[in-house]
Scaffold this motif. Sequence first.
Motif, PDB file in Angstrom:
ATOM      1  N   LYS A   1      -2.281   7.760 -10.218  1.00 43.39           N
ATOM      2  CA  LYS A   1      -1.314   6.667 -10.310  1.00 43.39           C
ATOM      3  C   LYS A   1      -1.934   5.339 -10.742  1.00 43.39           C
ATOM      4  O   LYS A   1      -1.215   4.420 -11.123  1.00 43.39           O
ATOM      5  N   HIS A   2      -3.270   5.227 -10.669  1.00 42.17           N
ATOM      6  CA  HIS A   2      -3.928   3.971 -10.997  1.00 42.17           C
ATOM      7  C   HIS A   2      -3.637   3.555 -12.441  1.00 42.17           C
ATOM      8  O   HIS A   2      -3.605   4.390 -13.343  1.00 42.17           O
TER       9      HIS A   2
ATOM     10  N   PHE B   1       0.683  -6.430  -6.396  1.00 46.27           N
ATOM     11  CA  PHE B   1       0.413  -5.099  -6.948  1.00 46.27           C
ATOM     12  C   PHE B   1       0.591  -4.061  -5.854  1.00 46.27           C
ATOM     13  O   PHE B   1       0.676  -4.388  -4.677  1.00 46.27           O
ATOM     14  N   LEU B   2       0.660  -2.810  -6.296  1.00 52.96           N
ATOM     15  CA  LEU B   2       0.688  -1.674  -5.382  1.00 52.96           C
ATOM     16  C   LEU B   2      -0.720  -1.094  -5.327  1.00 52.96           C
ATOM     17  O   LEU B   2      -1.431  -1.097  -6.340  1.00 52.96           O
TER      18      LEU B   2
ATOM     19  N   THR C   1       8.119   3.431  -0.994  1.00 57.87           N
ATOM     20  CA  THR C   1       7.951   2.061  -1.488  1.00 57.87           C
ATOM     21  C   THR C   1       9.204   1.511  -2.152  1.00 57.87           C
ATOM     22  O   THR C   1       9.383   0.299  -2.220  1.00 57.87           O
TER      23      THR C   1
ATOM     24  N   ALA D   1       2.435   4.163  -3.193  1.00 55.46           N
ATOM     25  CA  ALA D   1       3.277   4.135  -4.388  1.00 55.46           C
ATOM     26  C   ALA D   1       4.192   5.350  -4.435  1.00 55.46           C
ATOM     27  O   ALA D   1       4.613   5.791  -5.486  1.00 55.46           O
TER      28      ALA D   1
ATOM     29  N   TYR E   1       0.848  -1.187   0.000  1.00 60.77           N
ATOM     30  CA  TYR E   1       0.000   0.000   0.000  1.00 60.77           C
ATOM     31  C   TYR E   1       0.884   1.237   0.000  1.00 60.77           C
ATOM     32  O   TYR E   1       1.681   1.442   0.904  1.00 60.77           O
TER      33      TYR E   1
ATOM     34  N   ILE F   1      -0.029  -0.322 -10.338  1.00 61.38           N
ATOM     35  CA  ILE F   1      -0.631   0.410  -9.226  1.00 61.38           C
ATOM     36  C   ILE F   1      -2.145   0.403  -9.439  1.00 61.38           C
ATOM     37  O   ILE F   1      -2.623   0.775 -10.499  1.00 61.38           O
ATOM     38  N   LYS F   2      -2.874  -0.031  -8.411  1.00 62.77           N
ATOM     39  CA  LYS F   2      -4.328  -0.132  -8.489  1.00 62.77           C
ATOM     40  C   LYS F   2      -4.979   0.708  -7.387  1.00 62.77           C
ATOM     41  O   LYS F   2      -4.318   1.142  -6.456  1.00 62.77           O
TER      42      LYS F   2
ATOM     43  N   ASP G   1      -2.792   2.475  -4.163  1.00 61.00           N
ATOM     44  CA  ASP G   1      -2.579   3.865  -3.770  1.00 61.00           C
ATOM     45  C   ASP G   1      -3.883   4.623  -3.943  1.00 61.00           C
ATOM     46  O   ASP G   1      -4.631   4.381  -4.895  1.00 61.00           O
TER      47      ASP G   1
ATOM     48  N   TYR H   1       2.628   2.010 -13.652  1.00 60.53           N
ATOM     49  CA  TYR H   1       3.556   1.033 -13.086  1.00 60.53           C
ATOM     50  C   TYR H   1       4.694   1.722 -12.347  1.00 60.53           C
ATOM     51  O   TYR H   1       5.134   2.792 -12.726  1.00 60.53           O
ATOM     52  N   LYS H   2       5.148   1.067 -11.300  1.00 57.08           N
ATOM     53  CA  LYS H   2       6.330   1.504 -10.558  1.00 57.08           C
ATOM     54  C   LYS H   2       7.235   0.282 -10.460  1.00 57.08           C
ATOM     55  O   LYS H   2       6.823  -0.754  -9.931  1.00 57.08           O
TER      56      LYS H   2
END
Length: 109
Positions: free
Chosen positions: A51-52, A43-44, A30, A26, A24, A61-62, A46, A55-56
């Motif tokens: 950011k959804h 997955f991340l 992290t 992003a 949890y 990022i979801k 946030d 990618y990081k």
Amino acid sequence: KFSYKSLTKTLYEMSKTDEKYILYGAGTETDYIIDVLCDSIVFLADINSDKHNTYKHGIIIKAPEEIQKCSFKIIISHITRYKEIINFLENNLKIESYRIIKLPTQLNL
């Protein structure tokens, strides 16, 4: 008191298992966790909708609501907003407290 040594030890021990996690947050906090646990993070999540679906470090990022659709344990990357995020997860998303992992940096907050 923040200690990279205790955090590193905990993350390294977690990386030696087959367990998978949701991370949890992003933000910049992290990066260190991803460096150690990259293969264990599903997955991340946030709250920042900008950011959804981005990618990081190759990890998607979801939205936090996606946590409700699975049973993985959750690592909170934020050190200062830790209690606020636990409250959000437990009260707003109805996430069971046993799924939330407390890192050494957060145990004394």
